[in-house]
Write a protein that holds these residues in place. Structure first.
Motif, PDB file in Angstrom:
ATOM      1  N   UNK A  86      20.256  16.703  20.448  1.00 41.13           N
ATOM      2  CA  UNK A  86      19.556  17.579  19.523  1.00 41.13           C
ATOM      3  C   UNK A  86      20.546  18.064  18.136  1.00 41.13           C
ATOM      4  N   UNK A  87      21.864  18.682  19.347  1.00 41.49           N
ATOM      5  CA  UNK A  87      22.289  19.692  18.150  1.00 41.49           C
ATOM      6  C   UNK A  87      23.541  19.899  18.687  1.00 41.49           C
ATOM      7  N   UNK A  88      24.339  19.041  18.450  1.00 42.04           N
ATOM      8  CA  UNK A  88      26.110  18.344  18.979  1.00 42.04           C
ATOM      9  C   UNK A  88      26.519  20.057  19.416  1.00 42.04           C
ATOM     10  N   UNK A  89      27.216  19.899  20.000  1.00 43.92           N
ATOM     11  CA  UNK A  89      27.681  20.953  20.039  1.00 43.92           C
ATOM     12  C   UNK A  89      27.974  22.557  20.318  1.00 43.92           C
ATOM     13  N   UNK A  90      26.232  22.354  20.244  1.00 42.38           N
ATOM     14  CA  UNK A  90      25.674  23.424  19.972  1.00 42.38           C
ATOM     15  C   UNK A  90      25.886  24.395  21.527  1.00 42.38           C
ATOM     16  N   UNK A  91      26.175  23.930  22.431  1.00 40.43           N
ATOM     17  CA  UNK A  91      26.315  24.294  23.366  1.00 40.43           C
ATOM     18  C   UNK A  91      27.439  25.480  23.418  1.00 40.43           C
ATOM     19  N   UNK A 158      25.796   8.194  15.985  1.00 37.03           N
ATOM     20  CA  UNK A 158      24.846   8.810  14.217  1.00 37.03           C
ATOM     21  C   UNK A 158      24.210   9.790  14.589  1.00 37.03           C
ATOM     22  N   UNK A 159      23.683  10.399  15.607  1.00 44.67           N
ATOM     23  CA  UNK A 159      23.252  11.757  15.430  1.00 44.67           C
ATOM     24  C   UNK A 159      24.661  13.055  15.607  1.00 44.67           C
ATOM     25  N   UNK A 160      25.277  12.741  15.625  1.00 52.27           N
ATOM     26  CA  UNK A 160      26.455  14.282  15.480  1.00 52.27           C
ATOM     27  C   UNK A 160      26.987  13.770  13.575  1.00 52.27           C
ATOM     28  N   UNK A 161      26.940  12.281  13.281  1.00 56.33           N
ATOM     29  CA  UNK A 161      26.935  11.855  11.966  1.00 56.33           C
ATOM     30  C   UNK A 161      26.259  12.652  11.367  1.00 56.33           C
ATOM     31  N   UNK A 162      24.679  12.893  11.302  1.00 55.72           N
ATOM     32  CA  UNK A 162      23.460  13.901  10.682  1.00 55.72           C
ATOM     33  C   UNK A 162      23.102  15.482  10.836  1.00 55.72           C
ATOM     34  N   UNK A 163      24.024  15.370  11.783  1.00 52.95           N
ATOM     35  CA  UNK A 163      24.062  17.107  12.045  1.00 52.95           C
ATOM     36  C   UNK A 163      25.004  17.474  11.218  1.00 52.95           C
ATOM     37  N   UNK A 164      26.248  16.658  10.891  1.00 49.84           N
ATOM     38  CA  UNK A 164      27.509  17.169  10.144  1.00 49.84           C
ATOM     39  C   UNK A 164      26.932  17.102   8.935  1.00 49.84           C
ATOM     40  N   UNK A 165      26.389  16.415   8.591  1.00 51.51           N
ATOM     41  CA  UNK A 165      25.555  16.059   6.716  1.00 51.51           C
ATOM     42  C   UNK A 165      24.685  16.843   6.375  1.00 51.51           C
ATOM     43  N   UNK A 166      23.867  17.475   7.687  1.00 50.85           N
ATOM     44  CA  UNK A 166      23.104  18.981   7.536  1.00 50.85           C
ATOM     45  C   UNK A 166      23.925  20.115   7.777  1.00 50.85           C
ATOM     46  N   UNK A 167      24.224  20.126   8.396  1.00 45.21           N
ATOM     47  CA  UNK A 167      25.378  21.568   8.227  1.00 45.21           C
ATOM     48  C   UNK A 167      25.744  21.953   7.113  1.00 45.21           C
ATOM     49  N   UNK A 168      26.533  20.714   6.842  1.00 43.67           N
ATOM     50  CA  UNK A 168      27.467  20.744   5.663  1.00 43.67           C
ATOM     51  C   UNK A 168      26.747  21.768   3.832  1.00 43.67           C
TER      52      UNK A 168
END
Length: 406
Positions: A86-91, A158-168
């Motif tokens: 759900x949140x890539x690399x959040x671990x 796809x989830x990683x790309x979405x997370x990047x955009x949202x964080x940016x």
């Protein structure tokens, strides 16, 4: 020009070690430089290797430095895996580190400096106007031209790309270490976020320039890099399978050496090839740079600075690479290193360089000079402080406009 001393909260995805992972070289320069310039810094670092906690503490002792390292919690639990999807690399930032970052932020600060985008998971509740995120790479670039993958990998990308955009888009100020990353960040955020460029830096005083008399007498072609990182692994596979046979035909006495984290595991099918040595998990990479005649590093679709190329130039090891390898570096082909994008060009230029010791010497000296001037800590820290100054001034201007409007 320096700015007045500031209260800075710095979050990193690895401890600041001069010979840790690739990004850790820059973290070392950044933390040491900010404190030397008088800023009051509390630094947080996720730590994937528990033994690095003590090493970092010995380099940055209290009370001169306020560095807090946190071993990464178990990511293999069911909850951890689901959270990572759900949140890539959040671990990297689960548990106590998140709690402690929030506690320090509540005490007050001028700038929240987040190194690499994924450290933004610690700051979702922070004031976006006080946050700066420094990009080292983007999956939006690295995955763009990847070939067919299975459904699971495609979903994760796809989830990683979405997370990047949202964080940016979550934070008010972005910095990037190369113009390509800067341009991509602007396009991903539109006009919502200001984007700056930071030059990358290492501490060249830590890199002993190898004297000509100590260089190997047998031609040694090397590639050094972590095989956990897809670009390094792709460069290694390309070198072994497509480049090395041609180089070996032209320079029969040459030897190939691949060195890196998990190298033998990742490249297991190549470990028994003649005149090919694959070495993994070495405690110190410096002897392997010193024992190299030429570093050949030609990765595919890999955004950001290729730190092993920077380090080779600092040690005085001639480099042959492609246009991906020189991203963000103010180098000139034929002066500081050799550049070609096709296999035949890399083979020809590597073989010719191995046979031409005077050219190696000219290139070694020019490359070292460039690292000392263009990748210096002072130059990079000046850019960081200028960004801090703009961030604070912009925040003050916004506060003034609100006061006038009311």
């Amino acid at each position: 020009m320096s700015v007045k001393p500031l209260r800075v909260v710095l979050v990193m995805i690895e401890p600041p070690l001069p010979f840790g992972n690739a990004a850790a070289r820059w973290y070392y320069v950044l933390l040491r430089g900010l404190v030397e310039r008088g800023h009051r810094v509390t630094a947080f670092a996720a730590c994937s290797n528990a033994s690095d906690v003590e090493r970092a503490a010995s380099i940055f002792p209290a009370p001169q430095y306020d560095l807090r390292c946190y071993p990464v919690e178990n990511r293999n639990s069911v909850a951890g895996k689901l959270e990572t999807i759900r949140k890539p690399h959040s671990y990297l930032f689960r548990g106590k580190i998140n709690h402690d970052v929030a506690a320090v932020l509540r005490e007050g600060y001028d700038v929240l400096h987040l190194e690499q985008l994924w450290s933004g998971w610690t700051a979702l509740e922070a004031d976006p106007a006080k946050a700066l995120v420094n990009l080292h790479y983007l999956y939006a670039i690295d995955d763009a031209n990847s070939g067919f993958v299975d459904v699971r990998t495609a979903l994760l990308r796809a989830l990683r790309k979405r997370a990047e955009r949202n964080l940016l888009q979550r934070f008010g100020t972005i910095a990037a270490i190369t113009p390509r990353l800067e341009d991509k960040a602007r396009r991903m955020t539109g006009s919502k976020v200001l984007v700056y460029w930071f030059p990358f830096a290492i501490d060249p005083t830590l890199y002993r320039f190898v004297p000509a008399a100590e260089r190997p007498t047998r031609p040694i072609v090397s590639l050094i890099g972590s095989m956990n990182w897809r670009p390094s692994q792709s460069a290694a596979v390309r070198l072994i399978t497509r480049l090395w046979p041609g180089i070996k035909r032209q320079v029969p006495d040459a030897k190939l050496r691949i060195v890196g984290w998990r190298a033998r595991s990742a490249l297991r099918e190549y470990v028994d090839l003649p005149d090919v040595e694959i070495i993994e998990d070495v405690p110190d990479i410096r002897p392997y740079f010193n024992g190299s005649s030429v570093l050949v590093h030609a990765a595919d679709q890999a955004s950001g600075i290729k730190v092993k190329i920077v380090e080779a130039m600092a040690f005085g090891i001639p480099v042959v690479t492609n246009t991906e390898g020189i991203e963000g570096l103010p180098v000139r082909d034929g002066v500081h290193l050799l550049v070609s994008d096709d296999d035949s060009g890399i083979i020809e230029r590597t073989a010719a360089l191995l046979r031409d010791v005077p050219q190696q010497e000219r290139m070694r000296l020019a490359a070292r000079d460039l690292i000392e001037t263009q990748c210096s800590p002072a130059r990079a820290l000046d850019a960081v402080e200028a960004c801090y100054r703009d961030l604070i001034a912009r925040r003050g201007a916004e506060a003034d406009s609100i006061t006038l409007a009311s």
